[in-house]
Design a protein around this motif. Structure first.
Motif, mmCIF file in Angstrom:
data_model
loop_
_atom_site.group_PDB
_atom_site.id
_atom_site.type_symbol
_atom_site.label_atom_id
_atom_site.label_comp_id
_atom_site.label_asym_id
_atom_site.label_seq_id
_atom_site.Cartn_x
_atom_site.Cartn_y
_atom_site.Cartn_z
ATOM 1 N N PHE A 159 0.832 -1.198 0.000
ATOM 2 C CA PHE A 159 0.000 0.000 0.000
ATOM 3 C C PHE A 159 0.868 1.249 0.000
ATOM 4 C CE2 PHE A 159 -2.341 3.465 1.994
ATOM 5 C CZ PHE A 159 -3.493 3.489 1.230
ATOM 6 N N CYS A 160 1.971 1.218 0.727
ATOM 7 C CA CYS A 160 2.882 2.363 0.750
ATOM 8 C C CYS A 160 3.451 2.626 -0.648
ATOM 9 C CB CYS A 160 4.015 2.100 1.750
ATOM 10 S SG CYS A 160 5.146 3.495 1.945
ATOM 11 N N LEU A 161 3.820 1.553 -1.363
ATOM 12 C CA LEU A 161 4.304 1.720 -2.738
ATOM 13 C C LEU A 161 3.207 2.311 -3.627
ATOM 14 C CD1 LEU A 161 6.246 -1.645 -3.222
ATOM 15 C CD2 LEU A 161 7.248 0.644 -3.065
ATOM 16 N N PHE A 162 1.996 1.804 -3.474
ATOM 17 C CA PHE A 162 0.857 2.280 -4.255
ATOM 18 C C PHE A 162 0.586 3.752 -3.954
ATOM 19 C CE2 PHE A 162 -3.827 2.810 -4.471
ATOM 20 C CZ PHE A 162 -4.021 2.565 -5.820
ATOM 21 N N TRP A 163 0.591 4.111 -2.681
ATOM 22 C CA TRP A 163 0.354 5.495 -2.262
ATOM 23 C C TRP A 163 1.443 6.416 -2.814
ATOM 24 C CZ3 TRP A 163 2.697 9.464 0.299
ATOM 25 C CH2 TRP A 163 1.892 10.451 0.858
ATOM 26 N N THR A 164 2.685 5.983 -2.713
ATOM 27 C CA THR A 164 3.809 6.802 -3.176
ATOM 28 C C THR A 164 3.767 6.982 -4.691
ATOM 29 O OG1 THR A 164 5.155 5.963 -1.353
ATOM 30 C CG2 THR A 164 6.318 7.039 -3.163
ATOM 31 N N ALA A 219 -8.923 7.482 2.986
ATOM 32 C CA ALA A 219 -8.639 8.813 3.526
ATOM 33 C C ALA A 219 -7.191 9.210 3.254
ATOM 34 C CB ALA A 219 -8.918 8.848 5.024
ATOM 35 N N TYR A 220 -6.264 8.267 3.373
ATOM 36 C CA TYR A 220 -4.860 8.565 3.067
ATOM 37 C C TYR A 220 -4.689 8.932 1.596
ATOM 38 C CZ TYR A 220 -2.824 7.082 7.527
ATOM 39 O OH TYR A 220 -2.450 6.997 8.847
ATOM 40 N N LEU A 221 -5.419 8.243 0.723
ATOM 41 C CA LEU A 221 -5.348 8.576 -0.698
ATOM 42 C C LEU A 221 -5.936 9.961 -0.959
ATOM 43 C CD1 LEU A 221 -6.415 5.151 -2.259
ATOM 44 C CD2 LEU A 221 -4.100 6.045 -1.969
ATOM 45 N N GLN A 222 -7.024 10.300 -0.253
ATOM 46 C CA GLN A 222 -7.616 11.633 -0.382
ATOM 47 C C GLN A 222 -6.631 12.703 0.084
ATOM 48 O OE1 GLN A 222 -11.185 12.891 -0.627
ATOM 49 N NE2 GLN A 222 -11.690 11.064 -1.789
ATOM 50 N N ALA A 223 -6.000 12.469 1.225
ATOM 51 C CA ALA A 223 -5.042 13.446 1.749
ATOM 52 C C ALA A 223 -3.864 13.618 0.795
ATOM 53 C CB ALA A 223 -4.552 13.000 3.130
ATOM 54 N N ARG A 224 -3.412 12.509 0.228
ATOM 55 C CA ARG A 224 -2.316 12.579 -0.749
ATOM 56 C C ARG A 224 -2.694 13.463 -1.926
ATOM 57 N NH1 ARG A 224 -1.962 7.420 -4.299
ATOM 58 N NH2 ARG A 224 -3.764 8.519 -5.158
ATOM 59 N N VAL A 279 6.984 6.039 -11.245
ATOM 60 C CA VAL A 279 5.694 5.396 -10.997
ATOM 61 C C VAL A 279 5.699 3.968 -11.529
ATOM 62 C CG1 VAL A 279 3.244 5.425 -11.638
ATOM 63 C CG2 VAL A 279 4.362 7.527 -10.914
ATOM 64 N N ALA A 280 6.269 3.775 -12.716
ATOM 65 C CA ALA A 280 6.339 2.428 -13.289
ATOM 66 C C ALA A 280 7.162 1.495 -12.402
ATOM 67 C CB ALA A 280 6.941 2.496 -14.694
ATOM 68 N N LEU A 281 8.276 1.987 -11.890
ATOM 69 C CA LEU A 281 9.121 1.170 -11.020
ATOM 70 C C LEU A 281 8.406 0.823 -9.716
ATOM 71 C CD1 LEU A 281 12.577 2.943 -11.493
ATOM 72 C CD2 LEU A 281 11.901 0.691 -12.359
ATOM 73 N N LEU A 282 7.744 1.811 -9.119
ATOM 74 C CA LEU A 282 7.029 1.570 -7.864
ATOM 75 C C LEU A 282 5.877 0.586 -8.065
ATOM 76 C CD1 LEU A 282 6.937 5.255 -6.541
ATOM 77 C CD2 LEU A 282 8.197 3.357 -5.512
ATOM 78 N N SER A 283 5.147 0.741 -9.164
ATOM 79 C CA SER A 283 4.026 -0.168 -9.441
ATOM 80 C C SER A 283 4.528 -1.584 -9.698
ATOM 81 C CB SER A 283 3.232 0.337 -10.651
ATOM 82 O OG SER A 283 2.713 1.633 -10.413
ATOM 83 N N ARG A 284 5.644 -1.672 -10.416
ATOM 84 C CA ARG A 284 6.224 -2.986 -10.719
ATOM 85 C C ARG A 284 6.690 -3.687 -9.440
ATOM 86 N NH1 ARG A 284 7.231 -7.308 -11.650
ATOM 87 N NH2 ARG A 284 8.352 -8.315 -13.377
#
Length: 420
Positions: free
Chosen positions: A31-36, A161-166, A200-205
């Protein structure tokens, strides 16, 4: 919304909306990778998209053509979104996410090279902007089905909520970052955007969780899959409520923001003062998103939706008598403060009641419906302010908020009803 249909639906216990207070979702690696990845994507896009018109103007093109490019790019994203939703419910979502990011990186990279070399061509800029928006819509469609796999149900509300805040933080920081980069050189924001998509591609991968959607039998035709998503949203009373409420709020908030900009300009406010108004609104949205998990744990979901809907009425009406930068900014910030908690409640329940195989289609249907109406807000606000004045427009928005609040009150039972 037929009453007979609603009476057939059970009125059992509420779905688990309250987030678990034990730990932050950001402590979960994936989730942290997804959020970032979403934060990096948003910053890069904000840093470049707002300055594309300036790049075209600097190359000698007219303001009308520059605005046309921006509008066509936005519309392309809306058109691609439902298509991407069908594909995201068919294909593995993680490869879709990082492939879309790589495509967007290529589009922005080509544009960076053209601007750096001084060879800005209108058709190239248009194609690159359309490809970037289409890739962004594809990434968003695949990402909309991810949260169910990345978090347990008890953490959905906090994660959303974390995604909204981001997203709120990105809207505050992104334009400022873009302005700083643009001052260095016109091509710097484009380079930053291209590099952000690569990251983003690296984090998603790097996400290890399997995000592949569940399927029931072999895939149907594309048209049938698209129709199935639309039918699901139309057949579910709660999702119909979300479409109406979200579209209404998006349109009214957009109208209020542009009303504040146009009215402030008419009163002689400087560009920096107008920027402060929008910054205060963004800060209100960020604070609202940060407070949402605390509020959702303590206040019943239906009360959040109805209470917030009614609270927007006097806040919007206050804009009718506002006459300064801080007054506009604080009132818009008040409205923005209210919305995130409702968004968390509605999005959480939408995820809970939607089968995994329909998550992406549900998300794109709701998103497209809300964004399509919001696209009209700038034009409507400009025409109405010019024709009737800012006070009348603000009071009209307050009246529309009251109508939306009445609708939310009448449908409050849908927010607490158990999923079928």
């Amino acid at each position: 919304m037929g009453e007979a249909e609603e009476k057939l639906r059970p009125s059992g216990p509420e779905l688990p909306l309250s987030p678990s207070p034990s730990s932050s979702p950001l402590r979960r690696r994936d989730f942290c990778l997804f959020w970032t990845a979403g934060a990096v994507d948003g910053l890069g896009t904000c840093a470049s998209s707002l300055f594309l018109p300036l790049i075209l103007l600097g190359a000698g093109y007219s303001a009308g053509l520059a605005g046309l490019v921006a509008s066509v790019a936005l519309v392309s994203g809306l058109v691609v979104s439902p298509v991407a939703g069908v594909l995201a419910d068919r294909w593995p979502r993680k490869p879709m996410m990082y492939t879309a990011a790589l495509v967007a990186a290529g589009a922005m990279g080509s544009l960076f090279a053209a601007v750096a070399l001084g060879r800005v061509v209108l058709v190239h800029v248009l194609l690159a902007a359309v490809v970037e928006q289409a890739a962004g819509a594809t990434y968003a469609a695949a990402a909309s089905g991810a949260i169910r796999r990345l978090l347990p149900p008890g953490e959905y509300a906090r994660g959303i909520a974390y995604l909204q805040a981001r997203d709120q933080a990105v809207q505050i920081v992104g334009p400022t970052l873009g302005g700083v980069l643009y001052q260095l050189a016109r091509w710097v924001p484009l380079l930053a955007d291209a590099l952000s998509f690569l990251l983003v591609a690296l984090l998603s991968r790097a996400i290890r969780t399997d995000l592949t959607p569940e399927r029931e039998g072999p895939p149907a035709s594309f048209a049938r899959d698209l129709a199935e998503g639309l039918r699901f949203v139309c057949a579910e009373p709660f999702l119909r409520f979300v479409v109406v409420w979200t579209a209404g709020i998006n349109a009214l908030l957009g109208a209020l923001y542009y009303h504040a900009v146009f009215a402030s300009h008419a009163q002689g406010a400087s560009p920096s003062s107008i920027g402060l108004i929008l910054t205060l609104a963004g800060v209100g949205g960020l604070l609202g998103a940060l407070a949402a998990p605390w509020l959702v744990r303590r206040v019943p979901a239906a009360r959040i939706v109805t209470g917030a809907s009614w609270a927007m009425v006097p806040t919007a009406a206050g804009l009718a008598s506002a006459s300064g930068t801080w007054a506009y900014g604080l009132l818009l910030g008040g409205v923005s403060l209210i919305v995130p908690s409702v968004a968390v409640v509605l999005q959480t329940r939408a995820v809970l009641i939607t089968p995994d195989r329909l998550l992406a289609r549900m998300g794109t249907v709701l998103g497209t419906a809300g964004q399509a109406v919001a696209v009209l807000a700038p034009v409507a606000a400009g025409v109405l302010v010019a024709a009737y004045g800012g006070r009348t427009v603000a009071l009209g928005c307050a009246g529309a908020f009251a109508g939306l609040a009445l609708y939310a009150t009448a449908r409050a039972g849908l927010v607490v009803r158990e999923a079928p």
